[in-house]
Enzyme design. Structure first.
Site: not given
Length: 326
Positions: A120, A253, A283
């Site tokens: 990520c 993020h 996500n």
């Protein structure tokens, strides 16, 4: 030596299949697993995510996002002299997804192309890497892409993780510039935390060894993420002599709205100055930041001359930040 690497175009792509929390709850109920829209939203802020069809790969999503970024930049794709793809879900073990993207885009100038894997944090790492190439004077136009098909590595018997992740891609074109662009970057990792967010499996001799699905210790990730994101954001700002009050937009993020809000609060930034797409995208790992950036550029929130702070945290454990002027 070139002074700055500047974003001259952005692009993004989401697979057409939109999966709501209700859709997912219905799917999981068939397996005897309970969840609900309220349960998912209260813990993550996620209402929906997009999942790719079985025959769609990370490179397919990447190409769609890259085409938009190239069009927005208004440059000849043959002038792109480096391609960096951040992904944890590549098309193959090898070759790199970046080389596949290069071929699909019809870029025939033999420019280098490689993948970067920081989960990520991947897009932040890739952006920082591209910045170094441009500042060194060795390259002028770098295509940076974050692309993921995390739906392929989800364990649908684990309701704590399978509800969180989506597929998608985001891209930017960075170009050498005398005008301010990327002002500072900061990257870190700590391998002591490998086991709190990982896919602890591999393929050997044609067989899967270990667990091929995503594993996450949510509480451990939350505690570590809020702490390191605040520190790395301040590190990037200090390096550029920028204060939180000078930040126009924070693009964290897009993992969990509580982590995102906690980070903004620690920096003293109001929620209105944070770009949040997690409710609709879920996500998307390395794709989340460039996806959010492109959304905010195209809806007019992020404009030329504004100061943007991007920060990511991911498996490894990895984390980083990029401070830039649009």
């Amino acid at each position: 030596m070139t002074k700055y690497a500047k974003i001259i175009g952005t692009g993004s792509y989401l697979p057409p299949r939109r999966v709501t929390n209700h859709d997912l709850a219905t799917q999981l109920a068939e397996k005897g697993i309970e969840t609900s829209d309220d349960w998912i939203v209260s813990r993550s802020g996620i209402s929906a995510r997009h999942w790719a069809e079985p025959d769609v790969t990370s490179s397919d999503l990447a190409v769609k996002a890259a085409e938009q970024a190239i069009e927005a930049a208004g440059i000849d794709r043959q002038s792109i002299d480096l391609i960096i793809v951040a992904t944890s879900t590549p098309d193959f073990v090898f070759p790199s997804t970046a080389c596949i993207v290069q071929e699909k885009l019809g870029i025939t100038n033999h420019c280098p192309a490689f993948d970067l894997q920081a989960v990520c944090s991947g897009f932040v790492y890739a952006l920082a890497t591209a910045d170094k190439f441009i500042r060194s004077g060795s390259h002028r136009n770098v295509l940076v892409i974050g692309t993921e098909v995390f739906s392929r590595i989800l364990d649908f018997n684990d309701r704590t993780t399978c509800v969180l992740f989506g597929d998608g891609a985001g891209a930017v074109l960075l170009s050498a510039s005398e005008e301010p662009g990327i002002l500072s970057t900061a990257m870190h990792s700590d391998g002591r935390h490998v086991d709190i967010l990982c896919v602890p499996g591999n393929v050997a001799g044609g067989n899967i060894t270990g667990n091929p699905f995503l594993h996450m210790d949510g509480q451990a990730v939350f505690k570590l993420a809020v702490n390191v994101l605040d520190k790395v954001a301040r590190e990037a700002m200090e390096a550029a002599s920028v204060t939180p009050g000078q930040i126009d937009w924070l693009i964290p993020h897009q993992a969990n709205i509580r982590i995102m809000q906690g980070t903004a609060k620690k920096l003293g930034l109001p929620a209105e100055r944070m770009v949040a797409t997690v409710h609709e995208h879920g996500n998307t790992s390395a794709a989340s930041i460039p996806l959010a950036l492109d959304v905010a550029v195209r809806d007019g929130r992020i404009r030329a001359g504004q100061t943007v702070l991007m920060e990511g945290v991911g498996g490894g454990f990895t984390w980083g930040a990029v401070l830039l002027r649009m």
